[in-house]
Design a protein around this motif. Structure first.
Motif, PDB file in Angstrom:
ATOM      1  N   GLU A  63      36.719  46.653  51.658  1.00  0.00           N
ATOM      2  CA  GLU A  63      35.689  46.872  50.635  1.00  0.00           C
ATOM      3  C   GLU A  63      36.321  47.189  49.286  1.00  0.00           C
ATOM      4  OE1 GLU A  63      32.534  49.507  51.623  1.00  0.00           O
ATOM      5  OE2 GLU A  63      31.691  48.086  53.062  1.00  0.00           O
ATOM      6  N   ASN A  64      37.334  48.045  49.291  1.00  0.00           N
ATOM      7  CA  ASN A  64      38.043  48.367  48.044  1.00  0.00           C
ATOM      8  C   ASN A  64      38.589  47.111  47.385  1.00  0.00           C
ATOM      9  OD1 ASN A  64      37.599  51.059  48.513  1.00  0.00           O
ATOM     10  ND2 ASN A  64      39.673  51.510  49.233  1.00  0.00           N
ATOM     11  N   LEU A  65      39.215  46.292  48.209  1.00  0.00           N
ATOM     12  CA  LEU A  65      39.878  45.094  47.684  1.00  0.00           C
ATOM     13  C   LEU A  65      38.874  44.097  47.128  1.00  0.00           C
ATOM     14  CD1 LEU A  65      42.794  44.224  47.454  1.00  0.00           C
ATOM     15  CD2 LEU A  65      42.641  43.245  49.758  1.00  0.00           C
ATOM     16  N   PHE A  66      37.790  43.883  47.861  1.00  0.00           N
ATOM     17  CA  PHE A  66      36.808  42.891  47.417  1.00  0.00           C
ATOM     18  C   PHE A  66      35.920  43.416  46.292  1.00  0.00           C
ATOM     19  CE2 PHE A  66      38.415  40.558  50.887  1.00  0.00           C
ATOM     20  CZ  PHE A  66      38.128  39.228  50.628  1.00  0.00           C
ATOM     21  N   ALA A  67      35.977  44.716  46.053  1.00  0.00           N
ATOM     22  CA  ALA A  67      35.296  45.236  44.854  1.00  0.00           C
ATOM     23  C   ALA A  67      36.088  44.841  43.602  1.00  0.00           C
ATOM     24  CB  ALA A  67      35.180  46.754  44.948  1.00  0.00           C
ATOM     25  N   LEU A  68      37.384  44.589  43.782  1.00  0.00           N
ATOM     26  CA  LEU A  68      38.253  44.214  42.661  1.00  0.00           C
ATOM     27  C   LEU A  68      38.306  42.708  42.440  1.00  0.00           C
ATOM     28  CD1 LEU A  68      41.268  46.544  43.568  1.00  0.00           C
ATOM     29  CD2 LEU A  68      39.641  46.901  41.697  1.00  0.00           C
ATOM     30  N   ALA A  69      38.251  41.953  43.526  1.00  0.00           N
ATOM     31  CA  ALA A  69      38.391  40.496  43.435  1.00  0.00           C
ATOM     32  C   ALA A  69      37.650  39.848  44.589  1.00  0.00           C
ATOM     33  CB  ALA A  69      39.871  40.118  43.484  1.00  0.00           C
ATOM     34  N   GLN A  70      36.855  38.828  44.280  1.00  0.00           N
ATOM     35  CA  GLN A  70      36.012  38.245  45.322  1.00  0.00           C
ATOM     36  C   GLN A  70      36.480  36.871  45.777  1.00  0.00           C
ATOM     37  OE1 GLN A  70      34.310  39.484  42.260  1.00  0.00           O
ATOM     38  NE2 GLN A  70      34.678  41.396  43.366  1.00  0.00           N
ATOM     39  N   THR A  71      37.365  36.249  45.009  1.00  0.00           N
ATOM     40  CA  THR A  71      37.802  34.900  45.382  1.00  0.00           C
ATOM     41  C   THR A  71      39.320  34.893  45.568  1.00  0.00           C
ATOM     42  OG1 THR A  71      38.235  34.226  43.097  1.00  0.00           O
ATOM     43  CG2 THR A  71      35.979  33.925  43.922  1.00  0.00           C
ATOM     44  N   PRO A  72      39.843  33.887  46.256  1.00  0.00           N
ATOM     45  CA  PRO A  72      41.301  33.800  46.410  1.00  0.00           C
ATOM     46  C   PRO A  72      42.018  33.761  45.058  1.00  0.00           C
ATOM     47  CG  PRO A  72      40.218  32.271  47.911  1.00  0.00           C
ATOM     48  CD  PRO A  72      39.142  32.853  47.049  1.00  0.00           C
ATOM     49  N   GLU A  73      41.437  33.051  44.094  1.00  0.00           N
ATOM     50  CA  GLU A  73      42.069  32.963  42.765  1.00  0.00           C
ATOM     51  C   GLU A  73      42.168  34.347  42.142  1.00  0.00           C
ATOM     52  OE1 GLU A  73      39.587  31.103  43.821  1.00  0.00           O
ATOM     53  OE2 GLU A  73      40.331  29.045  43.752  1.00  0.00           O
ATOM     54  N   THR A  82      47.843  47.920  42.111  1.00  0.00           N
ATOM     55  CA  THR A  82      46.382  47.924  42.268  1.00  0.00           C
ATOM     56  C   THR A  82      45.995  47.627  43.714  1.00  0.00           C
ATOM     57  OG1 THR A  82      46.153  47.141  40.005  1.00  0.00           O
ATOM     58  CG2 THR A  82      44.230  46.867  41.427  1.00  0.00           C
ATOM     59  N   ILE A  83      46.672  46.640  44.284  1.00  0.00           N
ATOM     60  CA  ILE A  83      46.376  46.280  45.688  1.00  0.00           C
ATOM     61  C   ILE A  83      46.750  47.436  46.605  1.00  0.00           C
ATOM     62  CG2 ILE A  83      46.965  44.714  47.582  1.00  0.00           C
ATOM     63  CD1 ILE A  83      47.501  42.558  45.407  1.00  0.00           C
ATOM     64  N   LEU A  84      47.919  48.015  46.360  1.00  0.00           N
ATOM     65  CA  LEU A  84      48.389  49.106  47.224  1.00  0.00           C
ATOM     66  C   LEU A  84      47.404  50.272  47.217  1.00  0.00           C
ATOM     67  CD1 LEU A  84      50.608  50.130  49.070  1.00  0.00           C
ATOM     68  CD2 LEU A  84      51.829  50.972  47.059  1.00  0.00           C
ATOM     69  N   GLU A  85      46.895  50.584  46.054  1.00  0.00           N
ATOM     70  CA  GLU A  85      45.921  51.680  45.957  1.00  0.00           C
ATOM     71  C   GLU A  85      44.636  51.333  46.735  1.00  0.00           C
ATOM     72  OE1 GLU A  85      43.536  54.197  42.568  1.00  0.00           O
ATOM     73  OE2 GLU A  85      45.136  52.863  41.926  1.00  0.00           O
ATOM     74  N   ALA A  86      44.219  50.075  46.630  1.00  0.00           N
ATOM     75  CA  ALA A  86      42.973  49.655  47.300  1.00  0.00           C
ATOM     76  C   ALA A  86      43.107  49.679  48.822  1.00  0.00           C
ATOM     77  CB  ALA A  86      42.580  48.254  46.831  1.00  0.00           C
ATOM     78  N   ILE A  87      44.278  49.293  49.310  1.00  0.00           N
ATOM     79  CA  ILE A  87      44.405  49.170  50.775  1.00  0.00           C
ATOM     80  C   ILE A  87      45.176  50.344  51.379  1.00  0.00           C
ATOM     81  CG2 ILE A  87      44.306  46.644  50.627  1.00  0.00           C
ATOM     82  CD1 ILE A  87      47.336  46.668  51.409  1.00  0.00           C
TER      83      ILE A  87
END
Ligand code: SF4
Length: 222
Positions: A63-73, A82-87
Motif C-alpha cells: 500500500e505504501n509503495l502504490f500510494a507513491l507510484a501506480q504504474t511500472p513506469e 523512498t522505496i526503502l522507507e515505503a517497504i
C-alpha cells in the motif's frame, strides 16, 4: 516401474483439499490473498516482497509503495531511499528495494506482466516460488504446485511427501504425482491457511484439526 505413490493417496489428497475448503475455501479465493488482486503488476510486486514476510507487513508495504507510484513506469522512477522507507515493514527490505525499480523498468519495457513462469524468473528478485505465486494470483495459472514452508511441512506430516525431501521443487514434484492438476493452484493457499491456523510449525493443533482422520501425522509427537 512401481509408481512412487499409490492411488489411494490421490483420493486422500482430494479429500483433504475438500475438507479444508468445505466453507467455500480460502484456496479458491485468489483475491483473498492480495488486496485489490488480481492486478498483475501489483500482484507481482506483492509476491516479490512477500518472502519471509507476514501478510500484514506485506500488505502495508504494498500500500505504501502504490500510494507513491501506480504504474511500472512511475515505480521505475522512484529512488532507493523512498522505496526503502515505503517497504520498511518487509524482511530483507534493502535487497527488495533494489529490485523494485529494476523489475518495474523491465515490466514497463515489456508492456505487461508475462503469464509465463520462465520469463517471470528472469526478473530481478523473482525466483521459482514468486513466479508461481504471481501466475496463480494474477492469472489463475498453476504449471506446478507452489511450495513454501507450510506446504512442505504439512505435506510431510500428511504423509504425501517423503520426510527427507528438502528442496521446494522436489517437494512440488512429489506432490504433483499425487494431487490432481485441477487443484495445483489452490493447494498452496489452502495449506498456507491451514498452517497458519491449525497445523502450526512447532505445536500443530491436531485435536482441533478437521483432517485428523486423513493425516498420518508423520513426525508429530503424540
Ligand atoms: S492432524 Fe495434526 S499434523 Fe495432521 S494436518 Fe492436522 S494439525 Fe497437522
Amino acid at each position: 516401474m512401481q509408481p512412487l505413490f499409490q492411488h489411494e493417496d490421490t483420493e486422500r489428497a482430494v479429500a483433504i483439499f475438500e475438507v479444508l475448503n468445505a466453507d467455500g475455501g480460502i484456496g479458491w479465493r485468489r483475491s483473498s490473498l492480495y488486496q485489490n488482486a488480481p492486478d498483475p503488476f501489483r500482484t507481482l510486486i506483492s509476491a516479490m516482497l512477500s518472502p519471509r514476510t507476514d501478510r500484514e507487513s506485506n500488505r502495508i508495504a504494498v500500500e505504501n509503495l502504490f500510494a507513491l507510484a501506480q504504474t511500472p513506469e512511475m515505480m521505475s522512477q522512484l529512488d532507493y531511499e523512498t522505496i526503502l522507507e515505503a517497504i520498511a515493514p518487509v524482511t530483507y527490505a534493502e535487497n527488495k528495494a533494489r529490485y523494485v525499480p529494476l523489475l518495474s523498468a523491465q515490466i514497463a519495457e515489456w508492456g505487461e506482466v508475462p503469464a509465463d513462469r520462465d520469463r517471470l524468473m528472469t526478473l530481478p528478485g523473482v525466483g521459482w516460488k514468486v513466479a508461481l505465486l504471481t501466475l496463480w494470483v494474477a492469472y489463475g495459472l498453476a504449471p506446478e504446485i507452489c511450495v513454501d514452508v507450510h506446504v512442505a511441512r504439512i505435506g510431510k506430516r500428511l504423509g504425501l511427501v517423503k520426510p527427507t525431501t528438502q528442496q521446494p521443487q522436489k517437494v512440488s514434484q512429489e506432490l504433483m504425482q499425487i494431487v490432481p492438476k485441477e487443484i495445483w493452484g489452490p493447494w498452496n493457499p489452502t495449506m498456507v491457511y491451514h498452517g497458519r491456523t491449525i497445523c502450526f510449525p512447532s505445536r500443530p493443533n491436531c485435536a482441533q484439526c478437521p483432517i485428523y482422520d486423513l493425516c498420518e501425522r508423520i513426525g508429530v509427537k503424540r
